[in-house]
Design a protein around this motif. Structure first.
Motif, PDB file in Angstrom:
ATOM      1  N   SER A   1       0.831  -1.215   0.000  1.00  0.00           N
ATOM      2  CA  SER A   1       0.000   0.000   0.000  1.00  0.00           C
ATOM      3  C   SER A   1       0.859   1.256   0.000  1.00  0.00           C
ATOM      4  O   SER A   1       0.594   2.212  -0.743  1.00  0.00           O
ATOM      5  N   LYS A   2       1.892   1.268   0.834  1.00  0.00           N
ATOM      6  CA  LYS A   2       2.779   2.425   0.931  1.00  0.00           C
ATOM      7  C   LYS A   2       3.462   2.708  -0.405  1.00  0.00           C
ATOM      8  O   LYS A   2       3.555   3.847  -0.841  1.00  0.00           O
TER       9      LYS A   2
ATOM     10  N   ARG B   1       5.862   7.328  -4.680  1.00  0.00           N
ATOM     11  CA  ARG B   1       6.253   7.351  -6.094  1.00  0.00           C
ATOM     12  C   ARG B   1       6.922   8.662  -6.500  1.00  0.00           C
ATOM     13  O   ARG B   1       7.690   8.699  -7.454  1.00  0.00           O
ATOM     14  N   ASN B   2       6.625   9.732  -5.783  1.00  0.00           N
ATOM     15  CA  ASN B   2       7.217  11.029  -6.091  1.00  0.00           C
ATOM     16  C   ASN B   2       8.326  11.413  -5.113  1.00  0.00           C
ATOM     17  O   ASN B   2       8.666  12.590  -4.994  1.00  0.00           O
TER      18      ASN B   2
END
Length: 180
Positions: A88-89, A96-97
């Motif tokens: 989930s993380k 992702r950014n």
């Protein structure tokens, strides 16, 4: 070793190397917390440089975890909650950014480029942390650090790479704790 790997894949002309004085006193073989080592190793291409890095970054007791990636969190392999939270993380926009989410919110904030700003102040001009903290003593600089720095300097000279040694700014109260 990281610089050697970078030089294999890039035309390096100049390197800025940060020298953090707390790292200078550690012996690689005594290290037990290897998260940073593994993060670096995971991005290295399979090579003799990577093997050499892992062999020199820790003691023999950590070699299994160093060379068998799946072994690093072996104790959590069948922990469904841990695996679910991890998946989930890693699907969040923050992850992702390259966002930073581990801040208190009240006194800290992410200011970009890896910097977490903090507005905590030292009360009543107290220059020392409670309990005094540990000081820095140049006599405690490890031979590992001295040898590694020498290796880096020699490598840069051999490859005609300019080298600039820098140190991140430290507040006076932090530096005054030691025996500088």
């Amino acid at each position: 070793m990281i610089i050697q790997e970078a030089a294999k894949h890039n035309d390096l002309k100049h390197i800025y190397l940060e020298l953090y004085f707390n790292v200078a006193c550690s012996f690689y073989k005594d290290r037990g917390q290897l998260t940073q080592t593994y993060i670096i190793a995971d991005y290295l291409h399979p090579s003799l440089t990577k093997i050499n890095y892992l062999l020199n970054a820790s003691s023999k007791k950590h070699y299994v975890n160093s060379f068998i990636v799946a072994r690093r969190n072996w104790d959590k392999l069948f922990d469904i909650n841990y695996i679910g939270e991890l998946i989930s993380k890693k699907q969040t926009d923050t992850y992702r950014n390259y966002g930073y989410e581990y801040i208190t919110g009240d006194t800290e904030w992410y200011a970009g480029k890896g910097f977490v700003a903090n507005k905590v102040r030292i009360d009543r001009w107290n220059l020392f942390l409670e309990g005094g903290g540990e000081g820095f003593d140049f006599n405690n600089v490890s031979t590992d650090w001295i040898e590694t720095l020498g290796d880096i300097i020699r490598f840069c000279e051999k490859k005609d790479i300019s080298l600039t040694l820098v140190s991140a700014p430290m507040s006076n109260f932090y530096l005054s704790r030691g025996q500088l």
